[in-house]
Design a protein around this motif. Structure first.
Motif, PDB file in Angstrom:
ATOM      1  N   ARG A  22       0.836  -1.210   0.000  1.00 46.14           N
ATOM      2  CA  ARG A  22       0.000   0.000   0.000  1.00 46.14           C
ATOM      3  C   ARG A  22       0.871   1.260   0.000  1.00 46.14           C
ATOM      4  O   ARG A  22       0.609   2.200  -0.752  1.00 46.14           O
ATOM      5  CB  ARG A  22      -0.894   0.039   1.240  1.00 46.14           C
ATOM      6  N   GLN A  23       1.893   1.273   0.857  1.00 53.04           N
ATOM      7  CA  GLN A  23       2.765   2.447   0.971  1.00 53.04           C
ATOM      8  C   GLN A  23       3.516   2.704  -0.329  1.00 53.04           C
ATOM      9  O   GLN A  23       3.597   3.841  -0.794  1.00 53.04           O
ATOM     10  CB  GLN A  23       3.764   2.263   2.126  1.00 53.04           C
ATOM     11  N   LYS A  24       4.050   1.647  -0.924  1.00 52.59           N
ATOM     12  CA  LYS A  24       4.797   1.801  -2.174  1.00 52.59           C
ATOM     13  C   LYS A  24       3.880   2.262  -3.308  1.00 52.59           C
ATOM     14  O   LYS A  24       4.266   3.082  -4.137  1.00 52.59           O
ATOM     15  CB  LYS A  24       5.515   0.505  -2.541  1.00 52.59           C
ATOM     16  N   ALA A  25       2.661   1.723  -3.329  1.00 56.01           N
ATOM     17  CA  ALA A  25       1.705   2.110  -4.374  1.00 56.01           C
ATOM     18  C   ALA A  25       1.300   3.576  -4.223  1.00 56.01           C
ATOM     19  O   ALA A  25       1.223   4.304  -5.212  1.00 56.01           O
ATOM     20  CB  ALA A  25       0.473   1.218  -4.309  1.00 56.01           C
ATOM     21  N   ARG A  26       1.047   3.996  -2.997  1.00 58.77           N
ATOM     22  CA  ARG A  26       0.662   5.388  -2.746  1.00 58.77           C
ATOM     23  C   ARG A  26       1.792   6.329  -3.182  1.00 58.77           C
ATOM     24  O   ARG A  26       1.546   7.333  -3.865  1.00 58.77           O
ATOM     25  CB  ARG A  26       0.347   5.565  -1.265  1.00 58.77           C
ATOM     26  N   PRO A  39      -4.568   8.247  -4.814  1.00 56.11           N
ATOM     27  CA  PRO A  39      -3.555   7.353  -4.219  1.00 56.11           C
ATOM     28  C   PRO A  39      -4.147   6.438  -3.138  1.00 56.11           C
ATOM     29  O   PRO A  39      -3.758   5.263  -3.038  1.00 56.11           O
ATOM     30  CB  PRO A  39      -2.524   8.323  -3.626  1.00 56.11           C
ATOM     31  N   THR A  40      -5.097   6.939  -2.373  1.00 55.99           N
ATOM     32  CA  THR A  40      -5.750   6.132  -1.337  1.00 55.99           C
ATOM     33  C   THR A  40      -6.631   5.053  -1.957  1.00 55.99           C
ATOM     34  O   THR A  40      -6.683   3.916  -1.467  1.00 55.99           O
ATOM     35  CB  THR A  40      -6.582   7.038  -0.406  1.00 55.99           C
ATOM     36  N   ALA A  43      -4.403   2.322  -3.195  1.00 56.43           N
ATOM     37  CA  ALA A  43      -3.932   1.548  -2.041  1.00 56.43           C
ATOM     38  C   ALA A  43      -5.027   0.612  -1.526  1.00 56.43           C
ATOM     39  O   ALA A  43      -4.759  -0.535  -1.151  1.00 56.43           O
ATOM     40  CB  ALA A  43      -3.458   2.483  -0.931  1.00 56.43           C
ATOM     41  N   ILE A  46      -5.327  -2.396  -3.779  1.00 56.07           N
ATOM     42  CA  ILE A  46      -4.197  -3.290  -3.522  1.00 56.07           C
ATOM     43  C   ILE A  46      -4.431  -4.082  -2.244  1.00 56.07           C
ATOM     44  O   ILE A  46      -4.123  -5.279  -2.183  1.00 56.07           O
ATOM     45  CB  ILE A  46      -2.886  -2.494  -3.482  1.00 56.07           C
ATOM     46  N   SER A  47      -4.979  -3.442  -1.226  1.00 52.91           N
ATOM     47  CA  SER A  47      -5.290  -4.158   0.022  1.00 52.91           C
ATOM     48  C   SER A  47      -6.172  -5.363  -0.252  1.00 52.91           C
ATOM     49  O   SER A  47      -5.950  -6.443   0.300  1.00 52.91           O
ATOM     50  CB  SER A  47      -6.032  -3.248   1.004  1.00 52.91           C
ATOM     51  N   LEU A  64       4.069  -3.223  -9.186  1.00 50.08           N
ATOM     52  CA  LEU A  64       3.533  -1.889  -9.454  1.00 50.08           C
ATOM     53  C   LEU A  64       4.357  -1.262 -10.573  1.00 50.08           C
ATOM     54  O   LEU A  64       5.589  -1.271 -10.510  1.00 50.08           O
ATOM     55  CB  LEU A  64       3.653  -1.018  -8.205  1.00 50.08           C
TER      56      LEU A  64
END
Length: 136
Positions: A22-26, A39-40, A43, A46-47, A64
């Protein structure tokens, strides 16, 4: 014609890996020009697919990629596993259907959040989900 930019691979084996993905995708989404809630939203999608990997396949990977196609920019997320596969994709894509303890919003929720969504699965071989979202 499409071109590919940065590519990040995140192994998924635990809930902690879902957070990392999630962090990398955001971060990648913001770098690519996504703003506001996008971005959220990425994420969150992805979750859902990463949680399916942990719950059903035990391990897999999320890749990603920043993409540029037909004059537009976006992010592509590919989630793969070598788990049990999905015997009935149509059923798995219905809201409320869950083969486990989940709420049943996983795959349909991820599809709803993203602009493009494709799922391929073979029983006994695994599942591959490809999602894309475009910068508005």
């Amino acid at each position: 014609m499409s071109s590919v930019h940065e590519q990040l691979s995140v192994p998924i084996e635990s809930a902690a890996d879902i957070v990392i993905a999630r962090q990398k995708a955001r971060a990648l989404a913001m770098h690519l020009g996504f703003v506001g809630s996008d971005p959220t939203v990425i994420a969150a999608a992805i979750s859902e697919v990463a949680r399916n990997i942990v719950n059903h396949a035990k391990r897999g990977e999320i890749v990603l990629v920043g993409i540029h196609e037909s004059g537009r920019f976006g992010i592509q997320v590919v989630a793969t596993d070598r788990g049990p596969g999905i015997s009935d994709i149509d059923r798995a894509m219905q809201y409320g259907y869950s083969s486990g303890k989940g709420m049943g919003v996983g795959l349909p929720g991820a599809k709803w959040l993203m602009d493009e969504f494709d799922i391929q699965s073979q029983v006994g071989k695994g599942t591959r989900v490809t999602m894309r979202k475009w910068v508005r």
